[in-house]
Design a protein around this motif. Sequence first.
Motif, mmCIF file in Angstrom:
data_model
loop_
_atom_site.group_PDB
_atom_site.id
_atom_site.type_symbol
_atom_site.label_atom_id
_atom_site.label_comp_id
_atom_site.label_asym_id
_atom_site.label_seq_id
_atom_site.Cartn_x
_atom_site.Cartn_y
_atom_site.Cartn_z
ATOM 1 N N GLU A 29 0.823 -1.216 0.000
ATOM 2 C CA GLU A 29 0.000 0.000 0.000
ATOM 3 C C GLU A 29 0.850 1.257 0.000
ATOM 4 O O GLU A 29 0.574 2.215 -0.721
ATOM 5 N N SER A 30 1.915 1.295 0.813
ATOM 6 C CA SER A 30 2.737 2.497 0.920
ATOM 7 C C SER A 30 3.626 2.702 -0.303
ATOM 8 O O SER A 30 3.964 3.841 -0.645
ATOM 9 N N PHE A 31 4.016 1.620 -0.994
ATOM 10 C CA PHE A 31 4.901 1.718 -2.148
ATOM 11 C C PHE A 31 4.133 1.958 -3.444
ATOM 12 O O PHE A 31 4.751 2.210 -4.483
ATOM 13 N N LYS A 32 2.815 1.885 -3.399
ATOM 14 C CA LYS A 32 2.014 1.965 -4.619
ATOM 15 C C LYS A 32 2.107 3.334 -5.293
ATOM 16 O O LYS A 32 2.202 3.432 -6.517
ATOM 17 N N ASN A 33 2.115 4.415 -4.502
ATOM 18 C CA ASN A 33 2.086 5.768 -5.057
ATOM 19 C C ASN A 33 3.422 6.512 -4.954
ATOM 20 O O ASN A 33 3.809 7.210 -5.886
ATOM 21 N N HIS A 34 4.107 6.359 -3.825
ATOM 22 C CA HIS A 34 5.354 7.099 -3.597
ATOM 23 C C HIS A 34 6.410 6.138 -3.052
ATOM 24 O O HIS A 34 6.683 6.120 -1.850
ATOM 25 N N LYS A 35 6.989 5.356 -3.969
ATOM 26 C CA LYS A 35 7.913 4.298 -3.578
ATOM 27 C C LYS A 35 9.139 4.832 -2.840
ATOM 28 O O LYS A 35 9.553 4.275 -1.817
ATOM 29 N N THR A 36 9.714 5.922 -3.329
ATOM 30 C CA THR A 36 10.943 6.462 -2.721
ATOM 31 C C THR A 36 10.683 6.971 -1.315
ATOM 32 O O THR A 36 11.444 6.684 -0.379
ATOM 33 N N ILE A 37 9.604 7.713 -1.141
ATOM 34 C CA ILE A 37 9.257 8.256 0.167
ATOM 35 C C ILE A 37 8.974 7.129 1.149
ATOM 36 O O ILE A 37 9.436 7.139 2.297
ATOM 37 N N ALA A 38 8.223 6.136 0.700
ATOM 38 C CA ALA A 38 7.900 5.000 1.568
ATOM 39 C C ALA A 38 9.158 4.221 1.945
ATOM 40 O O ALA A 38 9.301 3.757 3.079
#
Length: 226
Positions: free
Chosen positions: A198-207
């Motif tokens: 869920e966290s890597f779906k939209n903002h992989k680097t930030i997550a």
Amino acid sequence: MNQKTLDLMMGFAAGVMIAASFWSLLAPAIELSAELGGNSWLISSVGFLLGGSFVIGSDIVLSKASLIKSKGSAMKRSILLTSAVTIHNIPEGLAIGIAFGSVALGIHGATAQGAVMLALGIGLQNFPEGVCVAMPLRRDGASRMKSFLIGQSSGIVEPIAGVLGVLFALTIRSALPLALSFSAGAMIAVVCSELIPESFKNHKTIAAFGVLFGFAIMMVLDVALG
């Protein structure tokens, strides 16, 4: 909530939970099992696999139920989502309770800092879980208060399971290695099946930075301060 902030928070919680699964749960389980004269690697491996299988099995059952009822109302789908989140919260609550119970027993490797950070990490990832329950209900026509209360009720099992975890740790010490490793396996399964995707779906680097930061903080607290 801003999506980047949400992904960072979920990534941080994932990092804390991964580190806590080893240093606060799995490592103490191995050491305690050896102290009790058991086969430490076998007991810990079995408990770990059982905990992970419990979460994965729950996901499979709920997914099949969702497919069966996919032609029903949107409210039914929201109920299934609430059930999924509630089931996931049970092993998380047990993990917190067992961690604090292990500290009370003075088990080597179990620290108050580790137990607190484990509770903090699980608490942080409960925010997006609550949103995931409440928002679909609100979208499907439920009132704000009803959506809020149902979202809260999906998490009420966690403190209840936490109390049971403490009681279990204090009364059945011989079974504690299995319980600790079970909780570790359950938490890793939750991280892999829910938080990371869920966290890597939209903002992989930030997550990813969130995961690294959460893991590093947990490692410092458990290793340097433990």
